[in-house]
Motif scaffolding. Sequence first.
Motif, short mmCIF file in Angstrom:
data_model
loop_
_atom_site.label_atom_id
_atom_site.label_comp_id
_atom_site.label_asym_id
_atom_site.label_seq_id
_atom_site.Cartn_x
_atom_site.Cartn_y
_atom_site.Cartn_z
N TRP A 133 0.92 -1.05 0.09
CA TRP A 133 0.14 0.01 0.01
C TRP A 133 0.83 1.39 0.12
O TRP A 133 0.79 2.38 -0.65
N ALA A 134 1.80 1.28 0.80
CA ALA A 134 2.85 2.38 0.71
C ALA A 134 3.35 2.43 -0.47
O ALA A 134 3.75 3.86 -0.79
N LEU A 135 3.79 1.55 -1.35
CA LEU A 135 4.61 1.96 -2.51
C LEU A 135 3.45 2.28 -3.66
O LEU A 135 4.00 2.95 -4.48
N ILE A 136 2.19 1.79 -3.48
CA ILE A 136 1.36 2.24 -4.37
C ILE A 136 1.17 3.87 -3.98
O ILE A 136 1.07 4.73 -5.07
N GLU A 137 1.14 4.13 -2.87
CA GLU A 137 0.88 5.57 -2.58
C GLU A 137 2.11 6.51 -2.99
O GLU A 137 1.75 7.43 -3.40
N LEU A 138 3.46 5.81 -2.71
CA LEU A 138 4.49 6.47 -3.21
C LEU A 138 4.49 6.91 -4.52
O LEU A 138 4.57 7.91 -5.16
N ASN A 139 4.05 5.76 -5.42
CA ASN A 139 4.05 5.87 -6.91
C ASN A 139 2.99 6.76 -7.47
O ASN A 139 3.38 7.38 -8.57
N LEU A 140 2.06 6.86 -6.80
CA LEU A 140 0.85 7.69 -6.96
C LEU A 140 1.44 9.46 -6.81
O LEU A 140 1.26 10.02 -7.68
N GLN A 141 2.02 9.59 -5.73
CA GLN A 141 2.35 10.79 -5.27
C GLN A 141 3.54 11.23 -6.05
O GLN A 141 3.52 12.69 -6.08
N LEU A 142 4.45 10.70 -6.44
CA LEU A 142 5.64 11.10 -6.82
C LEU A 142 5.66 11.45 -8.35
O LEU A 142 4.93 10.98 -9.18
N PRO A 143 6.15 12.55 -8.60
CA PRO A 143 6.21 12.86 -10.28
C PRO A 143 6.97 11.64 -10.88
O PRO A 143 7.81 11.27 -10.36
N GLY A 144 6.73 11.61 -12.19
CA GLY A 144 7.34 10.58 -13.09
C GLY A 144 8.88 11.00 -13.10
O GLY A 144 9.48 9.99 -13.09
N ILE A 145 9.16 12.13 -12.92
CA ILE A 145 10.59 12.30 -13.25
C ILE A 145 11.39 11.97 -11.97
O ILE A 145 12.47 11.64 -12.22
N VAL A 146 10.81 11.52 -11.05
CA VAL A 146 11.52 11.14 -9.70
C VAL A 146 11.13 9.85 -9.30
O VAL A 146 11.39 9.37 -8.15
N GLY A 147 10.43 9.20 -10.24
CA GLY A 147 10.46 7.62 -10.12
C GLY A 147 8.83 7.36 -9.69
O GLY A 147 8.52 5.96 -9.80
#
Length: 237
Positions: A133-147
């Motif tokens: 769940w944490a990795l899902i949220e991290l990937n949603l919140q971060l801009p593509g340029i930083v992962g």
Amino acid sequence: MKQIIVLFLFFPLMIWSQSSFDTAEKLFKEDKFEQAQPLFEQFLKENPSNLKAIEYLGDIAGNYKSWDKAISYYKKLKQLKPAEANYYYKYGGALGMKAKEVSKFKALGMIDEVRGSFEKAIALNAKHIEARWALIELNLQLPGIVGGSQSKAIRYSNELLKVSPIDGYLSRGHIDEYFKRYTAAEQQYKKAIAISGSRTSYQMLANLYKNKMNEPEKANAILQKIKSLNSSPKKNI
């Protein structure tokens, strides 16, 4: 004889120490963190490698949003027991919350360690739900340029579907909702309800109707269902 005397004198201290820990633990479970904290701190002075005391103090620090303290406690847990997945998850979580409070430049330098901590938790425990769940949220919140990556978020959601179907459907609904695919999100939440009937599933669907789809009548119907669940035996994810 001398050894017996030393043991006799030391034994009451051991009993008092354990009693102190039990009292602190009871207070913690009652959310009386301010009272529990000094007891855990005193216990830790006498038992500096006690994992539970360190973890409780980390959790208390996190509750007070004292992220530096929480990070320090969880880091110590990782050092003492490097094979425990949950310690990496909690460390990554505290580090992630710290990153939200610092400058964007400094936060960028913390992202890899945050992500790596969650990934390590999964590597140690293939069924770790919260880390995904944490990795899902991290990937949603971060801009593509930083992962940040929608595809990575979906990948972890698919993994959740295998580990815990309800979390799989809810996480996929969350992703769809984030990208404003509201009808798709609705279907995912309904799938979660169909297999579990949990309050969380109903609440996420109600929030979708109320806050995103502008369907207050449907939201109210779901909220009434939640009230009926509240009067029945607990059923949560």
